[in-house]
Scaffold this motif. Structure first.
Motif, PDB file in Angstrom:
ATOM      1  N   ALA A  42      24.042   0.081 -45.098  1.00  0.00           N
ATOM      2  CA  ALA A  42      23.677  -1.201 -45.700  1.00  0.00           C
ATOM      3  C   ALA A  42      23.819  -2.335 -44.684  1.00  0.00           C
ATOM      4  O   ALA A  42      22.989  -3.249 -44.643  1.00  0.00           O
ATOM      5  N   TYR A  79      21.077  -5.138 -43.516  1.00  0.00           N
ATOM      6  CA  TYR A  79      21.344  -6.572 -43.694  1.00  0.00           C
ATOM      7  C   TYR A  79      21.181  -7.321 -42.368  1.00  0.00           C
ATOM      8  O   TYR A  79      20.574  -8.396 -42.324  1.00  0.00           O
ATOM      9  N   LEU A  88      24.614  -7.820 -52.002  1.00  0.00           N
ATOM     10  CA  LEU A  88      25.033  -6.487 -52.449  1.00  0.00           C
ATOM     11  C   LEU A  88      24.545  -6.158 -53.858  1.00  0.00           C
ATOM     12  O   LEU A  88      24.509  -4.985 -54.245  1.00  0.00           O
ATOM     13  N   ALA A 148      19.893  -3.644 -51.781  1.00  0.00           N
ATOM     14  CA  ALA A 148      21.232  -3.098 -51.561  1.00  0.00           C
ATOM     15  C   ALA A 148      21.570  -2.033 -52.600  1.00  0.00           C
ATOM     16  O   ALA A 148      22.168  -1.000 -52.284  1.00  0.00           O
ATOM     17  N   ILE A 153      20.214   1.357 -51.747  1.00  0.00           N
ATOM     18  CA  ILE A 153      21.000   2.035 -50.708  1.00  0.00           C
ATOM     19  C   ILE A 153      22.248   2.663 -51.320  1.00  0.00           C
ATOM     20  O   ILE A 153      22.593   3.820 -51.031  1.00  0.00           O
TER      21      ILE A 153
END
Length: 267
Positions: A65, A69, A250, A255, A258
């Motif tokens: 992640a 990002y 998140l 996210a 993932i």
């Protein structure tokens, strides 16, 4: 007004306009790529080097992640520090330099509520029984762990996974005597991987990280425990906006995809 004066004013106006164009192009988007990342995360994230304290069970998925990002948010670097949630909480209380924290239970996060912003649960998880590859001891359920001939390893009761383990074993009125109590879930997994224990209780996602070294025995939902992962920015962060932006990300679809691919459940 003379023609010469008019000409001079026109020339000055053209020079001013020429100077303003590059300044406007630079404003709010230093590299021309930030808008794409901002669109995906729901808002622009300030550039910063962030230190994120995260539960051990998030080790593999957060590395993936984090790479996504950073790619979507040029100029932001994520530095993860993984450990048992109780250790992370101790670091926060001691004022360790960090920007955000993600624990494997709400109880631990509640214990540091004076140090964090408003937490958001980003994922959930469940326990499995982890055994050696091929399940040589033929373990099929929680009650098998009470066999005194088995070497069972659990996490310490101070650790979220240790508390969840005690919860499920107590609910089944099982007396399991572990050969060791480990400081985090990855240490439990390692003991079984190395053959130092016949079985242990870990999160489903941890067992999935070593499919060629261990087997996972599912625990029925009625006998299982649900682990919640709250995330929050730290009030002492020197990069408050950037930390809040990462915590918010998140919960985005990107996210969440993932996390769920790694076996975590929806929050």
């Amino acid at each position: 007004m003379s023609q010469l004066s008019t000409a001079r004013r026109a020339a000055a106006a053209l020079v001013t306009a020429a100077l303003l164009v590059p300044l406007a192009a630079c404003g709010g988007n230093d590299d021309g790529k930030k808008d794409k990342g901002a669109e995906k995360s729901g808002g622009a994230a300030p550039k910063a080097d962030l230190t994120v304290l995260a539960a051990s069970s998030l080790t593999d998925v957060f590395k993936k992640a984090g790479a996504v990002y950073e790619k979507d948010h040029p100029g932001t670097k994520l530095n993860f520090s993984f450990a048992g949630s109780q250790e992370l909480a101790a670091q926060v209380r001691e004022g360790a330099p960090a920007d955000a924290v993600v624990t494997a239970d709400t109880k631990t996060m509640d214990g540091i509520k004076v140090d964090v912003g408003t937490p958001t649960v980003i994922a959930k998880n469940r326990l499995v029984i982890v055994t050696g590859e091929g399940n040589p001891k033929k373990i099929g359920s929680l009650k098998d762990l009470a066999d005194s001939k088995l070497k069972v390893v659990l996490a310490a009761s101070q650790v979220p996974v240790g508390r969840y383990s005690k919860q499920v074993l107590d609910a089944q009125k099982l007396n399991v005597k572990p050969v060791s109590q480990e400081p985090n879930v990855r240490a439990v997994l390692s003991k079984v991987e190395l053959g130092e224990a016949d079985a242990g209780l870990v999160y489903k996602t941890d067992a999935a990280t070593a499919p060629k070294k261990v087997d996972a025995v599912d625990i029925p939902d009625a006998q299982n425990a649900v682990a919640s992962y709250p995330a929050a920015s730290l009030k002492m962060s020197q990069h408050a906006e950037a930390a809040a932006a990462f915590v918010k990300w998140l919960s985005t679809p990107e996210a969440q995809q993932i996390l769920q691919r790694a076996g975590f459940q929806k929050p």
